[in-house]
Design a protein around this motif. Structure first.
Motif, mmCIF file in Angstrom:
data_model
loop_
_atom_site.group_PDB
_atom_site.id
_atom_site.type_symbol
_atom_site.label_atom_id
_atom_site.label_comp_id
_atom_site.label_asym_id
_atom_site.label_seq_id
_atom_site.Cartn_x
_atom_site.Cartn_y
_atom_site.Cartn_z
ATOM 1 N N GLY A 153 0.810 -1.216 0.000
ATOM 2 C CA GLY A 153 0.000 0.000 0.000
ATOM 3 C C GLY A 153 0.841 1.262 0.000
ATOM 4 N N MET A 154 2.099 1.152 0.425
ATOM 5 C CA MET A 154 3.016 2.297 0.406
ATOM 6 C C MET A 154 3.640 2.472 -0.978
ATOM 7 S SD MET A 154 2.940 3.553 3.501
ATOM 8 C CE MET A 154 4.360 4.637 3.622
ATOM 9 N N GLY A 155 3.340 1.533 -1.887
ATOM 10 C CA GLY A 155 3.893 1.613 -3.237
ATOM 11 C C GLY A 155 5.271 0.987 -3.350
ATOM 12 N N SER A 156 5.692 0.284 -2.317
ATOM 13 C CA SER A 156 7.020 -0.327 -2.376
ATOM 14 C C SER A 156 6.919 -1.797 -2.774
ATOM 15 C CB SER A 156 7.720 -0.187 -1.019
ATOM 16 O OG SER A 156 6.857 -0.640 -0.003
ATOM 17 N N PRO A 157 8.006 -2.354 -3.358
ATOM 18 C CA PRO A 157 7.967 -3.756 -3.754
ATOM 19 C C PRO A 157 7.900 -4.676 -2.533
ATOM 20 C CG PRO A 157 10.134 -2.791 -4.187
ATOM 21 C CD PRO A 157 9.268 -1.687 -3.714
ATOM 22 N N ALA A 158 7.298 -5.837 -2.707
ATOM 23 C CA ALA A 158 7.153 -6.777 -1.595
ATOM 24 C C ALA A 158 7.392 -8.189 -2.086
ATOM 25 C CB ALA A 158 5.738 -6.669 -1.024
#
Lengths: 615, 201
Positions: A486-491
């Protein structure tokens, strides 16, 4: 900019309230009509310095936020009404531990079931849990009450419910901005054995503490500016809340009623003195509320001792207002007209009759799977292999649209994740082949315990996971399988097939639904397994795929019907694709809608459709 | 002005929400009170959608009462007919003539209602009907996806809207992606002109 007046959706106003309240942890699982709260925050979270996550489900969303709030950080969780059922186990006892930082749970109810499986009235969760509840009626109040709810929560050290409805969450209106408050995402966890560990010996005294705090909440409600007389009048006293109050105000205008209106914005605990003082001015009082008689029940109980001579009208004995569906100015007006013996100034019956006549022959237009939707391919394969004899419990998501003809896949649909569990009971009770249909986001949300159960109890079911790489129905939010947060970072991508294998499922396969023959062969084999099996039908949501292709400048190549067409109409009868229509008794492809998915090419028995195809 | 009620009807994906938001945004720019109702989620997937815009100091609810629309802005003929319950003889209907056949027509072997039938149904409720070929005008503007803004232009062109044209232009420019702003403003002007031409004739 404070003071600025902007048009905001109710949910966007709540997001603005989050920023004005200095909320620093926001968690959610997307669900209509709540989705835009999390989505608006997701867009600006890193810039605003707060933490936002799409949690795996509402229970975990509340757990994460409750952990943060118990570390002194202001937090908020947003969900649709049925999400609170998922989180209820936690919420009921979180009321005992309480919180240190302000914590608000937004529950967006859906009267009329615009996008939901039921229309439960979540104000009863406030009554059940003893937690305070605020109910905005428009976007301005939605923003203001988000800030107030955080403040009340912090003051009482209790979570506070903010209950909206579709008509509040999805109404746009002018909102005047207040000041922003800087987020403080770093907190401190203070160990306190008796306060925070709900073993029986500590729970019992905490129940007493909860009731004491609820009594304080009642005093807040008595003096709350949200509980106010918005109109003075002598003929009848109306008590209302949420969007129902908008209809009550306009219905009173319509009927030219000299009505007093007490608008309740804090509906749990109720301001008893304020209510009694108000209704005692009248011979007649009307309680106008959507769904259940939540206010009416409580107000009648108060009135029995303190206002015994006031006649109270609502929906409990005689239904002056309907208990099901959403209200409207008309429905409220008709109820008030009956109560006050006034005529309705508009002849709605004449309009109804005239409209019924033209409506009779009008083609309906229910929601359908989009042109190019991979679910259509999956359903085509599933139907072809399973036929009429197989039973298909299904689940919550776009793929619920598979119940419509000609796909006809979907026999029992109740709530998130239920397909996998109900499939096991159906299989036991009928001995028939059973294929559970579930989406990727829904699989992570609620199906994993069900799958473990199938392995443990060796239930011979097939779980078809229709994996379109997004929480599609609610607006393509990311989930654990997408590799994005949701923060726009890869996971880390959590893969459905790995989870299934980890649960102990022996037969796990991934197929491309547009390769219909290959997918059908795998599904046939899955049905022959001695225990549970999982088939993942993986292909991205066509709307996302098209957007991505447009971004990269790739144009879709629509399929073409050639002279070989015999007018057998198989493409129409089997697929009901919105891009295939009939003109002058012939099937035609609408090039503006066709995405070039190639499914119709696969199903055409005469090879009469040209274009690219995955087979 | 007591209140001004606009009903926007169409098919999910046609851009009715953006049209409604533009009207609401323009109203706020003009310092007016406004409510816009929307339906998201399940109702949007190619299904019939209806959005309402209500402008006026005494407006509280976002939904419009039967027979109380000042304007019915129909993005599609069948959807225009489906929302005639909001109309009375004072309602101005603006209808896009571009048809989107519901999928059930093909599978049930039914025909799309004739233009005569559509017009007859509308005239049962109101005689004030303006038909717009928004698809053609949108293509002329440079993008067939701007039909919604053409229809907004047509609505502005009637002159009955209690909103300033400049506010509408600003609202549209703010809401569409910057690189499409010019095409959309052209679509808006073409919509206005199409109604004004109709008036002269």
């Amino acid at each position: 900019m404070p003071g600025k007046r902007v048009l905001l959706l109710g949910n966007e106003a709540i997001a603005r309230g989050i920023l004005e309240a200095g909320v620093s942890v926001v968690t959610t699982y997307p669900g209509t009509p709540a989705s835009e709260i999390g989505d608006s925050i997701s867009e600006i979270a890193s810039e605003a310095g707060l933490y936002m996550e799409y949690s795996v489900n509402e229970m975990v969303a509340v757990e994460v936020a409750a952990g943060a709030a118990n570390s002194g950080v202001r937090s908020l969780t947003a969900m649709k009404h049925v999400g609170l059922n998922v989180a209820a186990d936690l919420v009921m006892t979180l009321a005992y531990t309480g919180v240190r930082g302000g914590y608000v749970i937004v529950t967006a109810d859906d009267p009329e079931c615009y996008s939901s499986q039921n229309e439960q009235d979540n104000r009863f969760y406030a009554l059940l849990s003893n937690l305070p509840c605020l109910e905005p009626s428009d976007p301005q109040e939605a923003k203001d009450m988000t800030v107030s709810a955080i403040e009340i929560s912090e003051k009482l050290e209790l979570p506070v419910l903010l209950r909206t409805t579709t008509r509040v969450s999805h109404t746009r209106g002018p909102v005047a901005y207040g000041n922003l408050k800087k987020a403080k995402p770093q907190g401190q966890f203070i160990r306190d054995l008796k306060r925070l560990n709900m073993v029986p010996a500590f729970s019992r005294p905490k129940h007493t503490v909860l009731l004491r705090q609820a009594a304080k909440a009642k005093e807040i409600s008595e003096t709350s500016p949200y509980n106010k007389v918005v109109r003075k009048g002598t003929e009848i006293g109306i008590i209302s809340s949420s969007s129902a109050c908008n209809y009550a105000v306009e219905a009173a205008d319509l009927l030219n009623l000299d009505a007093g209106i007490l608008k309740l914005g804090m509906t749990h605990p109720l301001p008893e003195r304020k209510i009694i003082d108000f209704i005692n001015q009248y011979d007649k009082a009307a309680i106008v509320e959507e769904l259940e008689p939540f206010l009416e029940m409580q107000i009648k109980a108060m009135a029995k001792d303190h206002a015994p001579n006031v006649q109270i009208y609502g929906k409990m004995n005689t239904e002056f207002f309907p208990r099901e569906g959403e209200l409207s100015t008309r429905l409220v007006g008709e109820g008030l007209a009956k109560i006050t013996a006034k005529p309705m100034p508009i002849d709605f019956r004449e309009i109804d009759e005239k409209y019924a006549e033209i409506k009779r022959d009008l083609p309906s237009r229910p929601p359908i799977l989009c042109a190019g939707c991979p679910h259509r391919a999956s359903f085509y394969v599933i139907r072809k292999v399973g036929g009429d004899k197989t039973l298909y419990p299904t689940d919550i998501g776009c793929y619920a649209l598979g119940i419509s003809p000609p796909l006809n896949v979907g026999d029992l649909m109740i709530c998130m994740g239920a397909s996998v569990g109900t499939a096991q009971g159906i299989r036991k009770a009928t001995g028939k082949d059973t294929i559970a249909i579930i989406g990727d986001s829904t699989f992570f949300h609620a199906a994993i315990p069900g799958l473990v159960n199938a392995v443990y109890n060796n239930s011979k079911i097939v779980v078809a996971v229709l994996d379109n790489q997004a929480t599609a129905m609610t607006g393509h939010q990311p989930h654990p399988g997408t590799g994005l947060t949701g923060m726009g970072s890869p996971a880390e991508k959590v893969l459905v097939e790995k989870v299934a294998e980890g649960c102990g499922v022996k037969y796990v396969k991934v197929v491309d639904p547009f390769k219909t023959r290959e997918a059908a062969a795998v599904l046939k084999e899955a049905l022959k397994q001695p225990g549970p099996s999982v088939v993942v039908f993986r292909s991205p949501c066509t709307l996302m795929d098209l957007r991505e292709k447009r971004r990269r400048g790739i144009k879709a190549t629509p399929a073409k019907i050639t002279d070989k067409c015999t007018n057998c109409m198989a493409c129409i009868k089997l697929l009901a694709c919105p891009a295939i229509g009939v003109e002058e008794e012939k099937a035609v492809i609408n090039e503006a809608f066709c995405t070039g998915c190639g499914l119709c090419i696969s199903v055409c028995p005469y090879g009469a459709i040209q274009g690219s195809c995955a087979e | 002005m007591k209140e001004f009620n606009i009903v926007i009807a169409g098919v999910g994906g046609q851009g009715t929400l953006l049209a409604a938001e533009a009207l609401g945004t323009a109203a706020v720019k003009d310092g007016l009170n406004v409510r816009v109702s929307e339906i998201h989620g399940m109702a949007q997937r190619g299904g019939a959608v209806v959005t309402t815009v209500r402008i006026g100091e005494r407006v509280h609810a976002s939904t419009v009462l039967e027979g109380q629309a000042d304007v019915l802005l129909g993005f599609e003929p069948i959807e225009t007919v489906r929302n005639l319950k909001y109309c009375s003889e004072r309602t101005q209907v603006i209808m896009n003539t571009e048809k989107i056949p519901p999928t059930e027509l093909a599978s049930k072997n039914l025909k799309y209602p004739s233009s005569e039938k559509v017009m007859k149904d509308i005239s049962l409720f109101t005689k004030k009907i303006a038909q717009i070929d928004a698809a053609q005008l949108a293509r002329k503007a440079g993008n067939s996806l701007t039909q919604n803004v053409v229809l907004l232009g047509a609505l502005a062109g009637t002159g009955i809207l209690p909103l300033k044209k400049q506010s509408m232009i600003e609202a549209i420019s703010e809401l569409v992606p910057a690189k499409y702003a010019e095409i959309n403003l052209k679509a808006f002007e073409l919509g206005i002109q199409s109604i004004e031409k109709g008036k002269e004739a």
